[in-house]
Scaffold this motif. Sequence first.
Motif, mmCIF file in Angstrom:
data_model
loop_
_atom_site.group_PDB
_atom_site.id
_atom_site.type_symbol
_atom_site.label_atom_id
_atom_site.label_comp_id
_atom_site.label_asym_id
_atom_site.label_seq_id
_atom_site.Cartn_x
_atom_site.Cartn_y
_atom_site.Cartn_z
ATOM 1 N N GLU A 23 23.085 50.931 44.886
ATOM 2 C CA GLU A 23 22.862 49.318 44.868
ATOM 3 C C GLU A 23 24.012 49.011 44.179
ATOM 4 O O GLU A 23 24.011 49.277 43.006
ATOM 5 N N ILE A 24 24.379 47.883 44.604
ATOM 6 C CA ILE A 24 25.387 47.119 43.656
ATOM 7 C C ILE A 24 25.419 45.515 44.390
ATOM 8 O O ILE A 24 25.706 45.610 45.318
ATOM 9 N N TYR A 71 29.763 43.479 42.048
ATOM 10 C CA TYR A 71 30.953 44.021 42.900
ATOM 11 C C TYR A 71 32.096 43.087 42.821
ATOM 12 O O TYR A 71 33.178 43.557 42.481
ATOM 13 N N GLN A 72 31.967 41.754 42.604
ATOM 14 C CA GLN A 72 33.177 40.853 42.656
ATOM 15 C C GLN A 72 33.832 41.174 41.212
ATOM 16 O O GLN A 72 35.193 41.128 40.856
ATOM 17 N N ILE A 119 39.546 45.688 38.471
ATOM 18 C CA ILE A 119 40.459 46.752 38.902
ATOM 19 C C ILE A 119 41.612 45.882 39.463
ATOM 20 O O ILE A 119 42.760 46.536 39.229
ATOM 21 N N ASP A 120 41.703 44.746 40.052
ATOM 22 C CA ASP A 120 43.031 44.212 40.272
ATOM 23 C C ASP A 120 43.671 43.795 39.190
ATOM 24 O O ASP A 120 44.748 43.532 39.202
ATOM 25 N N TRP A 121 43.088 43.389 37.961
ATOM 26 C CA TRP A 121 43.713 43.169 36.610
ATOM 27 C C TRP A 121 44.569 44.200 36.174
ATOM 28 O O TRP A 121 45.758 44.365 35.893
ATOM 29 N N LEU A 129 40.745 39.177 47.587
ATOM 30 C CA LEU A 129 39.729 38.643 48.454
ATOM 31 C C LEU A 129 38.536 39.281 48.444
ATOM 32 O O LEU A 129 38.641 40.520 48.369
ATOM 33 N N ILE A 130 37.375 38.542 48.317
ATOM 34 C CA ILE A 130 36.111 39.418 48.529
ATOM 35 C C ILE A 130 35.444 39.029 49.905
ATOM 36 O O ILE A 130 35.387 37.852 50.284
ATOM 37 N N PRO A 131 35.425 40.145 50.649
ATOM 38 C CA PRO A 131 34.929 39.915 51.951
ATOM 39 C C PRO A 131 33.407 38.938 51.832
ATOM 40 O O PRO A 131 32.700 39.358 51.166
#
Length: 664
Positions: free
Chosen positions: A639-640, A645-646, A652-654, A520-522
């Motif tokens: 800055e990002i 970011y998503q 990273i999750d992959w 999940l992305i906050p």
Amino acid sequence: MANINPGVHPHIDLTTAGFFRSEKHLVWQLKHVWFITFAKYQNFKGSDYSFVFVRPTDKVQESFRLEREILVLMSRYDNFDSRTLDFVDKLMFEFHNRLDKLCFILISNDKNIQEKVKDITIREPESRIIIPYHYDEFFKEDSQEVIWKRLKEQFYGRDLYSFESPLHNDTYFFGRNEFVHFYYDKYRTGENSGLFGLRKIGKTSVLYALERQLSARDEFSIYIDCQDPSLHKRKWNEALQFIIQAISLKLKAKNNFDIELENDYSEKNASISFATDLKKVYNKIGRKRILLIFDEIENLTFSLSPTEHWKSGEDYISFWQAIRSCYQAHNNIFSFLIAGVNPKIVETPTVNGFDNPIYRMITPKYLTFFTYDQVKEMVETIGNYMGINYDDEIYTFLTEEYGGHPFLIRQVCSLIHNDLSKDRPIKATKYFYKSNKENFDRRLIDYVDLIIQVLRNWYPEEYTLLEKVALDERISNSYSTKQEILIQHLLGYNLIVEDNGNFYIQINVIKEFLKQKTKLIPTQISLADKWKTIAEKRGFAERKLRELVKLNLKIQFGATKGRSEFLQIIDSSSSRYQRLSAISIEEIFSGEHELYFEDLRKFILKKWELFEKVFIDKQLFDIYLNLINRHRADAHAKEIDNDVYQSVMIAIDWLNDKLDEVLD
């Protein structure tokens, strides 16, 4: 409190107690270490036993922190018989107000008694602490030394915290008596009941304790493990017959009762035959109510069962229609208790367009976590036998940091035991605990995953809501009815707590685990939190990537040649190459030297044939690892934006998923 010195209570007369001469000598030796308070000879199941109760002296208390009297049983036979343990159980029950329930001393004439006790401990890890001696050991010059040495071996040698299976006896059963009494009262009044809670919280242990209480009162129950394929692979009518047959087998084994059961369990007549057979059992056992205990109920539940005819709801409806109609007609004959993770089974009004037969038939009750007092009782009591004395602050830390979850707390204490010096007794200080807390949490990861994976697999909406709470997402105050039920379940599991309208995860190690695992992305996340999340997940992936590369090198080339193969990707004229070539392959990949994420990416691409089965798509691997490496807090402007970011999170999750598949 008065000092307790070694000796014998003046009222004890071994001459009239029926003790053999050799046994009087045993007592004479014991009185140099213990204070003898009681002595008796007794026949049990055709065997003669002499036994005494001994009170811990000041020296024993100081060494082993024992407070209650200890049973010392003398078995004069050359061959140790398991019936001896039945006699121990009898004495422990009769003198439960006096005797220590966790341990006893056994003095046997069997020359192999130590090996036999060791076998018992291996086969039955829940067994009491048995301190075994042979008669001859009490006739040696160093008998006092032998007594002390054996006490230390048995008390300090076992890890009494590390049980992972449900508890089958009362020896290590803590903090749940009020639940046992609650369900016993439900049974006595003929009410049906439900017990719910997360895995590893102790539901099955409570059910076993309830069965023991019923058995002690000569009342009857049958424990039905619904995860047994022998049950859930059967159709609903065959399942009813299976339950009746299990009851019949238990009665045969326990009371030597034979019951002539009905033969016709066809779909047309199964409900009638089930009621008829239950009445036969009821009359045979003296017209006492039967309790049917269904554990792991998800396996017989619509949409959850691993077997299709239950999962579709067809067999579920017929099964519970039969049980409900039988209960309504004969509620004096039986009642039932269902146990599982989630009360969905009684909260869903319709199943495939049909009324749910047991909708709202019971009020769900969740098994709670331990209070501070219960944590202290369990940890301190068990620790005393292992020679561990805890700072009082540790009980507070364990209660707050692990939410009072008894299983997780026992595993932490097991880690404390294994990491402390084996020179006992020893103090577990708050400083030792705090300095090792992060290490303990890392070693608990597999247990945390085991506890919450049931939500991920069976109740994904609850799991997603839990992830949102872990990410500090605010849950809307205007809940939908469905969301309110999900929240009530998470509150019931004790996973979350509510404070002033906000929800928080109660166990920090679970919160950190979820934050690592979530995809999940906050919706609202600060710049600092973005970089913190990237750093944490990237670090997690990099550690596993190093491990994968190291394992492949050692398997394919061996440690020495593997190091040389890897170092080929580094400029041989650089000082970094010189430093890395001077250390072992284990040190290179330890994370303490100049090994970079980019080194790992280059090597995997160079030796793709070694890693193709893990990552499958070479181009995607290259794109994702370049993306991860470019977006480091130490390598870029701070800055990002959310889109980037998503993308980094997806990469990273992959990577973490691929590594978990092969390393876990």
